[in-house]
Scaffold this motif. Structure first.
Motif, PDB file in Angstrom:
ATOM      1  N   PRO A 110       0.805  -1.227   0.000  1.00 37.02           N
ATOM      2  CA  PRO A 110       0.000   0.000   0.000  1.00 37.02           C
ATOM      3  C   PRO A 110       0.836   1.274   0.000  1.00 37.02           C
ATOM      4  CG  PRO A 110      -0.936  -1.578   1.514  1.00 37.02           C
ATOM      5  CD  PRO A 110       0.368  -2.152   1.049  1.00 37.02           C
ATOM      6  N   HIS A 111       1.935   1.286   0.762  1.00 38.77           N
ATOM      7  CA  HIS A 111       2.780   2.476   0.820  1.00 38.77           C
ATOM      8  C   HIS A 111       3.490   2.722  -0.499  1.00 38.77           C
ATOM      9  CE1 HIS A 111       2.195   2.533   5.172  1.00 38.77           C
ATOM     10  NE2 HIS A 111       2.471   1.249   5.176  1.00 38.77           N
ATOM     11  N   SER A 112       3.686   1.674  -1.279  1.00 41.39           N
ATOM     12  CA  SER A 112       4.484   1.761  -2.508  1.00 41.39           C
ATOM     13  C   SER A 112       3.674   2.137  -3.735  1.00 41.39           C
ATOM     14  CB  SER A 112       5.186   0.421  -2.765  1.00 41.39           C
ATOM     15  OG  SER A 112       6.052   0.088  -1.696  1.00 41.39           O
ATOM     16  N   ILE A 113       2.359   2.262  -3.599  1.00 44.70           N
ATOM     17  CA  ILE A 113       1.496   2.556  -4.745  1.00 44.70           C
ATOM     18  C   ILE A 113       1.285   4.056  -4.887  1.00 44.70           C
ATOM     19  CG2 ILE A 113      -0.806   2.275  -5.743  1.00 44.70           C
ATOM     20  CD1 ILE A 113      -0.990  -0.405  -4.251  1.00 44.70           C
ATOM     21  N   ALA A 114       1.527   4.558  -6.092  1.00 47.71           N
ATOM     22  CA  ALA A 114       1.165   5.932  -6.442  1.00 47.71           C
ATOM     23  C   ALA A 114       0.490   5.888  -7.813  1.00 47.71           C
ATOM     24  CB  ALA A 114       2.386   6.834  -6.473  1.00 47.71           C
ATOM     25  N   VAL A 115      -0.247   6.945  -8.138  1.00 45.13           N
ATOM     26  CA  VAL A 115      -0.940   6.997  -9.439  1.00 45.13           C
ATOM     27  C   VAL A 115      -0.663   8.339 -10.098  1.00 45.13           C
ATOM     28  CG1 VAL A 115      -3.181   6.987 -10.621  1.00 45.13           C
ATOM     29  CG2 VAL A 115      -2.767   5.409  -8.713  1.00 45.13           C
ATOM     30  N   TRP A 174      -5.898   7.935 -19.420  1.00 47.09           N
ATOM     31  CA  TRP A 174      -4.665   7.167 -19.388  1.00 47.09           C
ATOM     32  C   TRP A 174      -3.971   7.441 -18.056  1.00 47.09           C
ATOM     33  CZ3 TRP A 174      -6.614   9.520 -23.645  1.00 47.09           C
ATOM     34  CH2 TRP A 174      -6.795   8.727 -24.793  1.00 47.09           C
ATOM     35  N   ALA A 175      -3.645   6.397 -17.329  1.00 48.30           N
ATOM     36  CA  ALA A 175      -3.036   6.571 -16.009  1.00 48.30           C
ATOM     37  C   ALA A 175      -1.972   5.509 -15.768  1.00 48.30           C
ATOM     38  CB  ALA A 175      -4.102   6.493 -14.915  1.00 48.30           C
ATOM     39  N   ASP A 176      -0.940   5.892 -15.009  1.00 47.23           N
ATOM     40  CA  ASP A 176       0.110   4.962 -14.595  1.00 47.23           C
ATOM     41  C   ASP A 176      -0.061   4.638 -13.114  1.00 47.23           C
ATOM     42  OD1 ASP A 176       1.274   5.097 -17.104  1.00 47.23           O
ATOM     43  OD2 ASP A 176       2.644   6.726 -16.532  1.00 47.23           O
ATOM     44  N   VAL A 177      -0.056   3.358 -12.803  1.00 51.82           N
ATOM     45  CA  VAL A 177       0.018   2.909 -11.411  1.00 51.82           C
ATOM     46  C   VAL A 177       1.501   2.629 -11.142  1.00 51.82           C
ATOM     47  CG1 VAL A 177      -0.700   1.183  -9.722  1.00 51.82           C
ATOM     48  CG2 VAL A 177      -2.289   1.914 -11.523  1.00 51.82           C
ATOM     49  N   VAL A 178       2.086   3.384 -10.218  1.00 49.85           N
ATOM     50  CA  VAL A 178       3.524   3.318  -9.973  1.00 49.85           C
ATOM     51  C   VAL A 178       3.795   2.516  -8.697  1.00 49.85           C
ATOM     52  CG1 VAL A 178       5.633   4.671  -9.621  1.00 49.85           C
ATOM     53  CG2 VAL A 178       3.789   5.572 -11.063  1.00 49.85           C
ATOM     54  N   LYS A 181      12.005   2.624  -8.906  1.00 50.30           N
ATOM     55  CA  LYS A 181      12.737   2.003  -7.803  1.00 50.30           C
ATOM     56  C   LYS A 181      12.793   2.923  -6.575  1.00 50.30           C
ATOM     57  CE  LYS A 181      14.144  -1.641 -10.261  1.00 50.30           C
ATOM     58  NZ  LYS A 181      13.684  -3.004 -10.006  1.00 50.30           N
ATOM     59  N   GLU A 182      12.316   2.400  -5.428  1.00 47.18           N
ATOM     60  CA  GLU A 182      12.421   3.085  -4.130  1.00 47.18           C
ATOM     61  C   GLU A 182      11.968   4.547  -4.209  1.00 47.18           C
ATOM     62  OE1 GLU A 182      13.164   1.445  -1.384  1.00 47.18           O
ATOM     63  OE2 GLU A 182      13.595  -0.421  -2.463  1.00 47.18           O
ATOM     64  N   TRP A 183      10.850   4.806  -4.883  1.00 49.82           N
ATOM     65  CA  TRP A 183      10.441   6.197  -5.083  1.00 49.82           C
ATOM     66  C   TRP A 183      10.125   6.930  -3.780  1.00 49.82           C
ATOM     67  CZ3 TRP A 183       5.769   7.884  -3.332  1.00 49.82           C
ATOM     68  CH2 TRP A 183       4.738   6.960  -3.176  1.00 49.82           C
ATOM     69  N   ARG A 185       8.399  14.210  -9.011  1.00 50.46           N
ATOM     70  CA  ARG A 185       7.631  13.853 -10.203  1.00 50.46           C
ATOM     71  C   ARG A 185       6.224  13.373  -9.842  1.00 50.46           C
ATOM     72  NH1 ARG A 185      12.351  10.760 -11.615  1.00 50.46           N
ATOM     73  NH2 ARG A 185      13.790  12.010 -12.860  1.00 50.46           N
ATOM     74  N   LEU A 186       6.131  12.722  -8.695  1.00 51.02           N
ATOM     75  CA  LEU A 186       4.835  12.182  -8.276  1.00 51.02           C
ATOM     76  C   LEU A 186       4.002  13.189  -7.478  1.00 51.02           C
ATOM     77  CD1 LEU A 186       6.087   8.620  -7.290  1.00 51.02           C
ATOM     78  CD2 LEU A 186       4.519   9.164  -9.162  1.00 51.02           C
TER      79      LEU A 186
END
Length: 302
Positions: free
Chosen positions: A215-220, A237-241, A288-290, A299-300
C-alpha cells in the motif's frame, strides 16, 4: 449597534488529527456530504491536504483532510508529517480523533501533547466510530480523552458512518470559527482538480486487497483525460507506480486479472464524477524506491 458576527456569519478552517486509521477521511466525507477523500483500512492512505467545503446558514467550514501523524520511515513519510505540521499551524480549529473501539495509547498522548505547539487553534476532542463500540467503551473513551488536555473546547462522540452527532460537531465547529464571509463559492465541495480526484479513486481501487508494504508503494499519475470525439466516452490514461518488479506482478495479477478488477472498481467511482462513461487505460510502472528518492517524489507530486 448591530453585532457584525450576526450579519456576516462565520467561516474558517478545521483539520482532524490522530493516529493513522482513526476515521479522519470518513469523517471529512460525512460532513461534506460527498466523497472528496478516499478511504481505506491501510495506514497513510491520505497523502495530501484535501479540502472539503461544508456550507450551513450559520457559515462555512473548510475541512482540511491530512495524513495521519506517524513515525516516518521514508522521505515520503517525513514529507507527509511536514505537511500536517504546516496545516496545523494555519487552521482555526483542530479536531483530535480517537476511535471509541481502542484504548487511548502512547501515540494518542503524544499527538494530544503536541497540539500545544499550535496556540492559535482551538481544540476539540472527537471520539469516532461509536457505531462499532459498546456504551461502556464510549464512556471509557470519553473520560480518557477528556483527561488528555485541559483546554478542549468540546468533547464529542460520533459515528461518521452512522451519521450520529454530525450536526452537533458541525454546530460546535462553526461556533469556534472567526466571523467572516464564505471562503469558497456556494456549490463548491472541494478545490481538488479532476485529475487529482481521478488519481485518488484509482489508487483507492488499487489498495483494496493488497497487504504488507505494498500500500505504501502505490502511487498513481494521470497522463491524460480527454473526451472521445463523436462519442459519450471519456478516455483516461493513467500509470500505477510501484517500487519493485515483484509489486508490479502483484498489481497486474494472473493474466492481468487483478489490474482488470482495479479498473472496474475505479471506473465505478470515476464515471459519476466525470459524468460520462469512461475508458480507463492503466499501465503499471516501476520507479525504484520512489518513497526515498527526492526526484521521484517531485515527479509524483510530493
Amino acid at each position: 449597534m448591530t453585532d457584525p458576527e450576526s450579519t456576516t456569519g462565520r467561516s474558517g478552517f478545521v483539520t482532524f488529527v490522530g493516529r493513522p486509521n482513526v476515521g479522519k477521511s470518513t469523517l471529512t466525507n460525512a460532513l461534506v456530504g460527498e466523497k472528496v477523500a478516499i478511504t481505506s483500512d491501510k495506514p497513510q492512505t491520505t497523502r495530501r491536504a484535501i479540502r472539503g467545503i461544508l456550507n450551513r446558514p450559520a457559515g462555512q467550514l473548510v475541512i482540511v483532510d491530512t495524513p495521519g501523524i506517524h513515525r516516518p520511515r521514508t522521505l515520503l513519510g517525513q514529507r507527509l508529517n511536514d505537511l500536517v505540521d504546516t496545516v496545523l499551524g494555519d487552521v482555526d480549529v483542530i479536531g483530535f480523533c480517537v476511535p471509541a473501539t481502542e484504548k487511548v495509547g502512547p501515540g494518542d498522548r503524544r499527538i494530544a501533547e503536541s497540539l500545544s505547539g499550535y496556540g492559535r487553534a482551538k481544540k476539540v476532542a472527537i471520539v469516532t466510530k461509536t457505531d462499532a463500540a459498546s456504551r461502556e467503551q464510549i464512556t471509557e473513551r470519553l473520560l480518557e480523552v477528556d483527561a488528555l488536555r485541559e483546554d478542549w473546547a468540546a468533547v464529542i462522540p460520533l459515528s461518521a458512518l452512522g451519521g450520529e452527532q454530525l450536526d452537533i460537531l458541525t454546530d460546535e465547529l462553526l461556533s469556534l470559527m472567526p466571523a467572516g464571509p464564505p471562503l469558497y463559492p456556494e456549490g463548491v465541495v472541494t478545490d481538488e482538480s479532476i485529475e487529482d480526484r481521478v488519481a485518488e479513486i484509482i489508487r483507492e481501487a488499487a489498495l483494496e486487497g493488497v497487504r504488507d508494504e505494498l500500500p505504501h508503494s502505490i502511487a498513481v499519475m494521470i497522463q491524460d483525460i480527454a473526451p472521445r470525439e463523436d462519442s459519450d466516452l471519456t478516455d483516461i490514461w493513467a500509470d500505477v507506480v510501484v517500487e519493485r518488479d515483484s509489486q508490479k506482478a502483484i498489481i497486474i495479477g494472473h493474466k492481468g486479472s487483478r489490474l482488470a478488477d482495479v479498473g472496474r472498481r475505479a471506473r465505478a467511482g470515476i464515471e459519476p464524477l466525470i459524468g460520462t462513461r469512461v475508458y480507463l487505460n492503466l499501465h503499471v510502472k516501476v520507479a525504484k524506491e520512489w518513497q526515498r528518492d527526492p526526484k521521484q517524489l517531485g515527479r509524483l507530486g510530493f
